[in-house]
Design a protein around this motif. Structure first.
Motif, PDB file in Angstrom:
ATOM      1  N   ILE A  36      44.320  26.106  44.984  1.00  0.00           N
ATOM      2  CA  ILE A  36      44.015  25.490  43.693  1.00  0.00           C
ATOM      3  C   ILE A  36      43.009  26.346  42.922  1.00  0.00           C
ATOM      4  O   ILE A  36      43.151  26.560  41.718  1.00  0.00           O
ATOM      5  N   ALA A  37      42.002  26.870  43.615  1.00  0.00           N
ATOM      6  CA  ALA A  37      40.990  27.706  42.959  1.00  0.00           C
ATOM      7  C   ALA A  37      41.621  28.979  42.387  1.00  0.00           C
ATOM      8  O   ALA A  37      41.325  29.381  41.250  1.00  0.00           O
ATOM      9  N   VAL A  38      42.507  29.607  43.148  1.00  0.00           N
ATOM     10  CA  VAL A  38      43.178  30.825  42.664  1.00  0.00           C
ATOM     11  C   VAL A  38      44.057  30.505  41.463  1.00  0.00           C
ATOM     12  O   VAL A  38      44.067  31.236  40.465  1.00  0.00           O
ATOM     13  N   THR A  39      44.795  29.410  41.539  1.00  0.00           N
ATOM     14  CA  THR A  39      45.676  29.026  40.433  1.00  0.00           C
ATOM     15  C   THR A  39      44.887  28.760  39.157  1.00  0.00           C
ATOM     16  O   THR A  39      45.234  29.267  38.081  1.00  0.00           O
ATOM     17  N   VAL A  40      43.823  27.994  39.264  1.00  0.00           N
ATOM     18  CA  VAL A  40      42.999  27.687  38.089  1.00  0.00           C
ATOM     19  C   VAL A  40      42.352  28.958  37.546  1.00  0.00           C
ATOM     20  O   VAL A  40      42.319  29.184  36.329  1.00  0.00           O
ATOM     21  N   GLY A  41      41.878  29.813  38.431  1.00  0.00           N
ATOM     22  CA  GLY A  41      41.266  31.063  37.987  1.00  0.00           C
ATOM     23  C   GLY A  41      42.244  31.964  37.246  1.00  0.00           C
ATOM     24  O   GLY A  41      41.924  32.514  36.190  1.00  0.00           O
ATOM     25  N   MET A  42      43.443  32.102  37.784  1.00  0.00           N
ATOM     26  CA  MET A  42      44.428  32.959  37.134  1.00  0.00           C
ATOM     27  C   MET A  42      44.920  32.364  35.820  1.00  0.00           C
ATOM     28  O   MET A  42      45.200  33.098  34.869  1.00  0.00           O
ATOM     29  N   MET A  43      45.018  31.042  35.754  1.00  0.00           N
ATOM     30  CA  MET A  43      45.391  30.421  34.482  1.00  0.00           C
ATOM     31  C   MET A  43      44.287  30.645  33.445  1.00  0.00           C
ATOM     32  O   MET A  43      44.574  30.854  32.262  1.00  0.00           O
ATOM     33  N   GLY A  44      43.028  30.625  33.892  1.00  0.00           N
ATOM     34  CA  GLY A  44      41.921  30.914  32.985  1.00  0.00           C
ATOM     35  C   GLY A  44      41.957  32.343  32.478  1.00  0.00           C
ATOM     36  O   GLY A  44      41.756  32.596  31.289  1.00  0.00           O
ATOM     37  N   VAL A  45      42.225  33.280  33.375  1.00  0.00           N
ATOM     38  CA  VAL A  45      42.333  34.688  32.978  1.00  0.00           C
ATOM     39  C   VAL A  45      43.479  34.872  31.995  1.00  0.00           C
ATOM     40  O   VAL A  45      43.337  35.538  30.961  1.00  0.00           O
ATOM     41  N   HIS A  46      44.611  34.278  32.295  1.00  0.00           N
ATOM     42  CA  HIS A  46      45.767  34.394  31.402  1.00  0.00           C
ATOM     43  C   HIS A  46      45.462  33.794  30.036  1.00  0.00           C
ATOM     44  O   HIS A  46      45.795  34.372  29.002  1.00  0.00           O
ATOM     45  N   GLY A  47      44.800  32.646  30.029  1.00  0.00           N
ATOM     46  CA  GLY A  47      44.441  32.014  28.760  1.00  0.00           C
ATOM     47  C   GLY A  47      43.465  32.850  27.955  1.00  0.00           C
ATOM     48  O   GLY A  47      43.621  32.991  26.737  1.00  0.00           O
TER      49      GLY A  47
END
Length: 66
Positions: free
Chosen positions: A30-41
């Motif tokens: 979950i932490a990796v997913t949220v982090g990568m979505m933040g980077v993408h955003g």
């Protein structure tokens, strides 16, 4: 996660080693997913070039959820 909590209450899984490993891997995912979505955003908002593979992976994932 709520289903896992219900199973834990029923079967007392939280005391087992496998549940502890599952719990840490689940939260790390979950932490990796949220982090990568933040980077993408952030890249999208800043106007930087987002690689097509990253954009397609995000779009494909959200299309299944909608």
């Amino acid at each position: 996660m709520l289903s896992f909590l219900a199973l834990d209450k029923q079967f007392q899984l939280s005391g087992t080693r496998l549940f502890t490993l599952f719990f840490w891997f689940y939260n790390a995912g979950i932490a990796v997913t949220v982090g990568m979505m933040g980077v993408h955003g952030c890249l999208t908002v800043l106007g930087d070039n987002v690689p097509e593979a990253v954009g397609m992976a995000v779009r494909r994932r959200f299309r299944r959820c909608a």
